[in-house]
Design a protein around this motif. Sequence first.
Motif, mmCIF file in Angstrom:
data_model
loop_
_atom_site.group_PDB
_atom_site.id
_atom_site.type_symbol
_atom_site.label_atom_id
_atom_site.label_comp_id
_atom_site.label_asym_id
_atom_site.label_seq_id
_atom_site.Cartn_x
_atom_site.Cartn_y
_atom_site.Cartn_z
ATOM 1 N N ALA A 43 31.192 63.324 14.920
ATOM 2 C CA ALA A 43 32.361 63.528 15.781
ATOM 3 C C ALA A 43 32.453 62.447 16.854
ATOM 4 O O ALA A 43 33.549 61.986 17.178
ATOM 5 C CB ALA A 43 32.307 64.915 16.422
ATOM 6 N N VAL A 44 31.323 62.028 17.391
ATOM 7 C CA VAL A 44 31.314 60.947 18.390
ATOM 8 C C VAL A 44 31.910 59.677 17.787
ATOM 9 O O VAL A 44 32.610 58.924 18.470
ATOM 10 C CB VAL A 44 29.885 60.694 18.911
ATOM 11 N N HIS A 45 31.649 59.460 16.519
ATOM 12 C CA HIS A 45 32.167 58.275 15.827
ATOM 13 C C HIS A 45 33.590 58.477 15.301
ATOM 14 O O HIS A 45 34.133 57.592 14.632
ATOM 15 C CB HIS A 45 31.240 57.895 14.672
ATOM 16 N N GLY A 46 34.186 59.624 15.558
ATOM 17 C CA GLY A 46 35.530 59.905 15.075
ATOM 18 C C GLY A 46 35.581 60.181 13.593
ATOM 19 O O GLY A 46 36.608 59.971 12.946
ATOM 20 N N MET A 47 34.471 60.676 13.044
ATOM 21 C CA MET A 47 34.369 60.908 11.608
ATOM 22 C C MET A 47 34.333 62.395 11.264
ATOM 23 O O MET A 47 33.738 62.780 10.264
ATOM 24 C CB MET A 47 33.117 60.206 11.062
ATOM 25 N N GLY A 48 34.946 63.206 12.079
ATOM 26 C CA GLY A 48 34.969 64.640 11.820
ATOM 27 C C GLY A 48 35.113 65.404 13.112
ATOM 28 O O GLY A 48 35.065 64.828 14.205
ATOM 29 N N ALA A 49 35.271 66.689 12.962
ATOM 30 C CA ALA A 49 35.430 67.561 14.128
ATOM 31 C C ALA A 49 34.069 67.858 14.748
ATOM 32 O O ALA A 49 33.049 67.869 14.058
ATOM 33 C CB ALA A 49 36.096 68.863 13.712
ATOM 34 N N ALA A 50 34.080 68.117 16.035
ATOM 35 C CA ALA A 50 32.862 68.521 16.724
ATOM 36 C C ALA A 50 32.447 69.902 16.233
ATOM 37 O O ALA A 50 33.301 70.725 15.890
ATOM 38 C CB ALA A 50 33.096 68.544 18.232
ATOM 39 N N PRO A 51 31.154 70.157 16.191
ATOM 40 C CA PRO A 51 30.716 71.478 15.735
ATOM 41 C C PRO A 51 31.128 72.579 16.716
ATOM 42 O O PRO A 51 31.245 72.343 17.918
ATOM 43 C CB PRO A 51 29.194 71.352 15.662
ATOM 44 N N ASP A 52 31.336 73.763 16.173
ATOM 45 C CA ASP A 52 31.673 74.932 16.990
ATOM 46 C C ASP A 52 30.396 75.423 17.666
ATOM 47 O O ASP A 52 29.450 75.819 17.006
ATOM 48 C CB ASP A 52 32.264 76.022 16.107
ATOM 49 N N GLU A 53 30.387 75.383 18.984
ATOM 50 C CA GLU A 53 29.210 75.800 19.747
ATOM 51 C C GLU A 53 29.375 77.183 20.362
ATOM 52 O O GLU A 53 28.496 77.640 21.097
ATOM 53 C CB GLU A 53 28.930 74.788 20.857
ATOM 54 N N SER A 54 30.461 77.866 20.052
ATOM 55 C CA SER A 54 30.774 79.132 20.731
ATOM 56 C C SER A 54 29.701 80.197 20.559
ATOM 57 O O SER A 54 29.483 80.994 21.455
ATOM 58 C CB SER A 54 32.129 79.661 20.280
ATOM 59 N N GLY A 55 29.011 80.230 19.449
ATOM 60 C CA GLY A 55 27.995 81.252 19.227
ATOM 61 C C GLY A 55 26.579 80.802 19.508
ATOM 62 O O GLY A 55 25.627 81.521 19.198
ATOM 63 N N LEU A 56 26.420 79.621 20.103
ATOM 64 C CA LEU A 56 25.085 79.070 20.321
ATOM 65 C C LEU A 56 24.560 79.385 21.715
ATOM 66 O O LEU A 56 25.323 79.445 22.675
ATOM 67 C CB LEU A 56 25.111 77.548 20.134
ATOM 68 N N ASP A 57 23.244 79.546 21.798
ATOM 69 C CA ASP A 57 22.649 79.750 23.119
ATOM 70 C C ASP A 57 22.319 78.386 23.754
ATOM 71 O O ASP A 57 22.671 77.338 23.208
ATOM 72 C CB ASP A 57 21.423 80.668 23.040
ATOM 73 N N ALA A 58 21.647 78.414 24.873
ATOM 74 C CA ALA A 58 21.410 77.199 25.661
ATOM 75 C C ALA A 58 20.566 76.150 24.925
ATOM 76 O O ALA A 58 20.803 74.948 25.085
ATOM 77 C CB ALA A 58 20.747 77.551 26.992
ATOM 78 N N GLY A 59 19.589 76.577 24.127
ATOM 79 C CA GLY A 59 18.724 75.616 23.430
ATOM 80 C C GLY A 59 19.482 74.717 22.468
ATOM 81 O O GLY A 59 19.454 73.492 22.602
ATOM 82 N N PRO A 60 20.172 75.292 21.492
ATOM 83 C CA PRO A 60 20.942 74.456 20.574
ATOM 84 C C PRO A 60 22.045 73.654 21.275
ATOM 85 O O PRO A 60 22.333 72.523 20.897
ATOM 86 C CB PRO A 60 21.547 75.454 19.586
ATOM 87 N N ALA A 84 14.749 69.573 28.280
ATOM 88 C CA ALA A 84 15.446 70.752 27.767
ATOM 89 C C ALA A 84 15.361 70.814 26.246
ATOM 90 O O ALA A 84 15.192 71.902 25.664
ATOM 91 C CB ALA A 84 16.908 70.744 28.221
ATOM 92 N N VAL A 85 15.459 69.665 25.594
ATOM 93 C CA VAL A 85 15.355 69.643 24.131
ATOM 94 C C VAL A 85 13.922 69.923 23.696
ATOM 95 O O VAL A 85 13.685 70.683 22.750
ATOM 96 C CB VAL A 85 15.882 68.297 23.564
ATOM 97 N N VAL A 86 12.944 69.336 24.402
ATOM 98 C CA VAL A 86 11.538 69.602 24.088
ATOM 99 C C VAL A 86 11.223 71.082 24.279
ATOM 100 O O VAL A 86 10.515 71.681 23.461
ATOM 101 C CB VAL A 86 10.598 68.718 24.940
ATOM 102 N N ALA A 87 11.765 71.686 25.322
ATOM 103 C CA ALA A 87 11.527 73.112 25.565
ATOM 104 C C ALA A 87 12.050 73.962 24.413
ATOM 105 O O ALA A 87 11.464 74.988 24.068
ATOM 106 C CB ALA A 87 12.181 73.538 26.881
ATOM 107 N N HIS A 88 13.136 73.526 23.804
ATOM 108 C CA HIS A 88 13.716 74.286 22.696
ATOM 109 C C HIS A 88 13.027 73.993 21.367
ATOM 110 O O HIS A 88 12.768 74.916 20.581
ATOM 111 C CB HIS A 88 15.211 73.982 22.580
ATOM 112 N N LEU A 89 12.718 72.722 21.107
ATOM 113 C CA LEU A 89 12.200 72.327 19.797
ATOM 114 C C LEU A 89 10.694 72.107 19.748
ATOM 115 O O LEU A 89 10.127 72.050 18.655
ATOM 116 C CB LEU A 89 12.880 71.028 19.342
ATOM 117 N N GLY A 90 10.048 71.918 20.903
ATOM 118 C CA GLY A 90 8.654 71.503 20.923
ATOM 119 C C GLY A 90 8.574 69.992 20.705
ATOM 120 O O GLY A 90 9.551 69.356 20.312
ATOM 121 N N GLU A 91 7.410 69.428 20.976
ATOM 122 C CA GLU A 91 7.244 67.970 20.841
ATOM 123 C C GLU A 91 7.497 67.475 19.415
ATOM 124 O O GLU A 91 8.257 66.538 19.212
ATOM 125 C CB GLU A 91 5.854 67.535 21.317
#
Length: 121
Positions: A43-60, A84-91
């Motif tokens: 989506a950043v590259h203009g190659m599609g729509a941004a993902p729907d984040e409405s059902g996601l919590d803070a980690g994703p 914040a990403v490390v806290a969600h995914l681990g190292e």
Amino acid sequence: MSAVCAALAADPVLARHYADFRGKTEAALDPALAALVREAVAAVHGMGAAPDESGLDAGPRAVLAYARRMPFEHTAIGDAEAAAVVAHLGEPGFVAFSVLAALADAECRAALVGLPELAGG
């Protein structure tokens, strides 16, 4: 097939190694999250729509915010965003995510410039 894979098609050994590396990177993450990261980068590259984040919590959401910055703002990503990403995914997950985002970015750029055609594929 990604533009990078298509460009590497003339060299089956290299294409196989790339596909294996890409597959192992994605396998280290939740498949749904990996797909969302690819969508966010595209989506950043203009190659599609941004993902729907409405059902996601803070980690994703933190992961996707970071992924959106990777293509053009990677040098401006701060320690707090990375933490914040490390806290969600681990190292290990953070490393896999970073590689996935970089590959997604490279694959988008390769498609945008027509890399397979430039490579004679």
